[in-house]
Design a protein around this motif. Structure first.
Motif, mmCIF file in Angstrom:
data_model
loop_
_atom_site.group_PDB
_atom_site.id
_atom_site.type_symbol
_atom_site.label_atom_id
_atom_site.label_comp_id
_atom_site.label_asym_id
_atom_site.label_seq_id
_atom_site.Cartn_x
_atom_site.Cartn_y
_atom_site.Cartn_z
ATOM 1 N N ARG A 197 0.830 -1.205 0.000
ATOM 2 C CA ARG A 197 0.000 0.000 0.000
ATOM 3 C C ARG A 197 0.863 1.253 0.000
ATOM 4 N NH1 ARG A 197 -4.550 1.547 4.620
ATOM 5 N NH2 ARG A 197 -5.071 3.616 3.804
ATOM 6 N N TRP A 198 2.088 1.158 0.538
ATOM 7 C CA TRP A 198 2.955 2.341 0.676
ATOM 8 C C TRP A 198 4.231 2.261 -0.151
ATOM 9 C CZ3 TRP A 198 0.659 -0.116 4.910
ATOM 10 C CH2 TRP A 198 -0.338 0.614 5.550
ATOM 11 N N TYR A 199 4.709 1.053 -0.461
ATOM 12 C CA TYR A 199 6.024 0.902 -1.071
ATOM 13 C C TYR A 199 5.960 -0.057 -2.254
ATOM 14 C CZ TYR A 199 6.888 2.424 3.725
ATOM 15 O OH TYR A 199 6.832 3.092 4.918
ATOM 16 N N PRO A 200 6.490 0.332 -3.413
ATOM 17 C CA PRO A 200 6.508 -0.587 -4.558
ATOM 18 C C PRO A 200 7.448 -1.771 -4.342
ATOM 19 C CG PRO A 200 7.706 1.425 -5.072
ATOM 20 C CD PRO A 200 7.042 1.654 -3.752
ATOM 21 N N VAL A 201 8.495 -1.548 -3.559
ATOM 22 C CA VAL A 201 9.437 -2.594 -3.160
ATOM 23 C C VAL A 201 9.660 -2.431 -1.664
ATOM 24 C CG1 VAL A 201 11.790 -3.497 -3.439
ATOM 25 C CG2 VAL A 201 10.558 -2.598 -5.420
ATOM 26 N N PHE A 202 9.767 -3.542 -0.941
ATOM 27 C CA PHE A 202 9.980 -3.417 0.496
ATOM 28 C C PHE A 202 11.317 -2.714 0.747
ATOM 29 C CE2 PHE A 202 10.745 -4.670 4.875
ATOM 30 C CZ PHE A 202 9.461 -4.634 5.418
ATOM 31 N N PRO A 203 11.333 -1.648 1.560
ATOM 32 C CA PRO A 203 12.577 -0.886 1.769
ATOM 33 C C PRO A 203 13.663 -1.718 2.441
ATOM 34 C CG PRO A 203 10.649 0.390 2.454
ATOM 35 C CD PRO A 203 10.171 -1.009 2.210
ATOM 36 N N ARG A 204 14.902 -1.329 2.177
ATOM 37 C CA ARG A 204 16.006 -1.863 2.965
ATOM 38 C C ARG A 204 15.770 -1.576 4.446
ATOM 39 N NH1 ARG A 204 18.103 -0.760 -1.994
ATOM 40 N NH2 ARG A 204 20.111 -1.722 -2.591
ATOM 41 N N VAL A 205 16.432 -2.327 5.302
ATOM 42 C CA VAL A 205 16.390 -2.053 6.742
ATOM 43 C C VAL A 205 17.818 -1.771 7.193
ATOM 44 C CG1 VAL A 205 15.755 -2.880 9.026
ATOM 45 C CG2 VAL A 205 14.384 -3.566 7.034
ATOM 46 N N LEU A 206 18.058 -0.535 7.649
ATOM 47 C CA LEU A 206 19.395 -0.092 8.020
ATOM 48 C C LEU A 206 19.439 0.246 9.508
ATOM 49 C CD1 LEU A 206 20.088 2.381 5.058
ATOM 50 C CD2 LEU A 206 20.614 -0.074 5.169
ATOM 51 N N PHE A 207 20.389 -0.331 10.213
ATOM 52 C CA PHE A 207 20.630 -0.009 11.618
ATOM 53 C C PHE A 207 21.855 0.901 11.708
ATOM 54 C CE2 PHE A 207 18.016 -3.726 11.859
ATOM 55 C CZ PHE A 207 17.284 -3.599 13.037
ATOM 56 N N VAL A 208 21.691 2.039 12.370
ATOM 57 C CA VAL A 208 22.780 2.996 12.563
ATOM 58 C C VAL A 208 23.057 3.058 14.060
ATOM 59 C CG1 VAL A 208 23.542 5.368 12.259
ATOM 60 C CG2 VAL A 208 22.086 4.293 10.522
ATOM 61 N N LEU A 209 24.275 2.703 14.456
ATOM 62 C CA LEU A 209 24.607 2.550 15.867
ATOM 63 C C LEU A 209 25.590 3.623 16.332
ATOM 64 C CD1 LEU A 209 23.989 -0.395 14.563
ATOM 65 C CD2 LEU A 209 24.803 -1.245 16.757
ATOM 66 N N THR A 210 25.437 4.042 17.581
ATOM 67 C CA THR A 210 26.333 5.027 18.175
ATOM 68 C C THR A 210 26.232 4.903 19.697
ATOM 69 O OG1 THR A 210 26.985 7.367 18.146
ATOM 70 C CG2 THR A 210 24.630 6.899 18.249
ATOM 71 N N GLY A 211 26.992 5.749 20.410
ATOM 72 C CA GLY A 211 26.826 5.854 21.854
ATOM 73 C C GLY A 211 27.574 4.846 22.691
#
Length: 304
Positions: free
Chosen positions: A226-240
Motif C-alpha cells: 500500500r505504501w512501497y513498490p518494493v519493500f525498503p532496505r532495513v538499516l541499523f545505525v549505531l552510536t553511543g
C-alpha cells in the motif's frame, strides 16, 4: 511569521529559493521534530552562516512559533535544540511539503529534553546521507527523510521505524530510487531488544491486511504494498558506545538473521545492513562502512 519572512535575507544557496527561510525552518522542525541550530543550517542552508539561522530562529521564538531547550555540554558551550510550539505546529499543519503528516508540537522544555538525545541522533543520520548525496550529485533532501513512521503488523501491534528514507541515485542518465527503514540505536537498550526489532520487520513483511467485507481467507496481498513498490532496505545505525560494544551489537543483529526463521526469510528478500554513525559522518554512507546482516564484507549501503 510574515514579519520574520520579510526581514530574513535569503542567500543564493537554498533548497527552494522561492520559499522564505523562516517557512523552511518551521517545516523542517515539523518534519524532523527537534534540531539544533547547526543541524538546521546543514539541512536548509549548508553554505549559509550560523548567524543567519540564529536570527531566523530567534525571530520565530519571539513570535511564539518555536522554542528551545539548552543541551548540557561538558565544554560549557551553549547549544540550543529547537522545536515547534503549539502555535508553530498550527501554522505548519497544511504545508504541502509535509505530505499530510500531522504537526508535532512539544509542550514544554522538559518534554523536549526527554526526546532530544534520540531525535538529534536520528537527524545526524539524515544529515550524513544528505551531505554525501550533495557531494555525489544524488537526490536526498530534508523532505526525503520521514521520522517515526508507523505500520500495523497485525494482532493490534505496530512497528514504528525511526525514519523512512527516500534516496535517488543519479548516474549519468540513469536514476535509481531507493528506500530504507532506518533504526538509530544509541546503545541505551539491551542488545537483544535491538535485535528483536528485526522480528517486527519480518512480521511487517509477511503481514496481509484483511480487506473489509471479504471472507476471512481472502487477502489483498502484503500490506506494505500500500505504501512501497518494493519493500525498503532495513538499516541499523549505531552510536553511543565503544567500537567493541558496537561491533558486538552488530554481531547480535547478524545472529538474529541466522537463527530466527522469519528473519532469515526476510533477509533472503530484503537488504539488511548496519553501520556506525560516526563512520557515516566521517566517510559517508556510500563507502564500505555497512556490514550486511546476512554476512559478508563491508560495502556501501546501495550495494547491500
Amino acid at each position: 511569521m510574515s514579519s520574520a519572512a520579510r526581514s530574513t535575507p535569503v542567500p543564493k544557496p537554498a533548497p527552494s529559493p522561492a520559499e522564505p527561510l523562516a517557512h523552511q525552518v518551521l517545516a523542517g522542525l515539523a518534519q524532523h521534530r527537534i534540531a539544533t541550530t547547526s543541524q538546521l543550517r546543514a539541512m536548509l542552508r549548508p553554505e549559509g552562516t550560523r548567524q543567519l539561522m540564529s536570527r531566523v530562529l530567534n525571530r520565530l521564538r519571539s513570535d511564539g512559533f518555536v522554542d528551545r531547550t539548552v543541551l548540557p555540554d561538558a565544554n560549557r558551550t551553549r547549544t540550543n535544540a529547537w522545536y515547534l510550539t503549539r502555535d508553530g505546529a498550527r501554522l505548519t499543519r497544511d504545508l504541502p511539503v509535509l505530505r499530510g503528516r500531522p504537526p508535532y508540537p512539544i509542550t514544554s522544555a522538559t518534554a523536549a529534553s526527554l526526546k532530544t538525545p534520540h531525535t538529534l541522533a536520528v537527524v545526524r543520520a539524515h544529515l550524513a546521507f544528505a551531505a554525501h548525496a550533495r557531494r555525489l550529485g544524488h537526490e536526498h533532501g530534508p523532505w526525503d527523510w520521514t521520522p517515526e513512521v508507523s505500520h500495523s503488523i497485525g494482532e493490534g501491534e505496530r512497528i514504528v521505524a525511526d525514519a523512512v528514507m527516500y534516496y535517488t541515485v543519479v548516474e549519468s542518465d540513469h536514476r535509481r530510487k531507493l528506500r530504507a527503514f532506518v533504526e538509530v540505536d544509541r546503545s541505551t537498550m539491551g542488545s537483544e531488544r535491538l535485535a528483536a526489532k528485526l522480528i517486527e520487520y519480518a512480521r511487517f513483511y509477511q503481514y496481509e491486511a484483511q480487506p473489509v467485507g471479504r471472507r476471512k481467507h481472502a487477502s489483498a496481498g502484503p500490506a506494505w504494498l500500500r505504501w512501497y513498490p518494493v519493500f525498503p532496505r532495513v538499516l541499523f545505525v549505531l552510536t553511543g558506545a565503544s567500537r567493541t560494544r558496537l561491533e558486538n551489537r552488530i554481531s547480535d543483529l547478524q545472529a538474529m538473521v541466522a537463527q530466527h526463521p522469519l528473519v532469515a526469510e526476510l533477509a533472503r528478500e530484503v537488504r539488511l545492513g548496519a553501520a556506525v554513525l560516526e563512520d557515516l559522518e566521517q566517510h559517508g554512507p556510500s563507502q564500505n562502512v555497512w556490514l550486511p546482516l546476512a554476512g559478508d564484507k563491508p560495502r556501501p549501503w546501495t550495494d547491500l
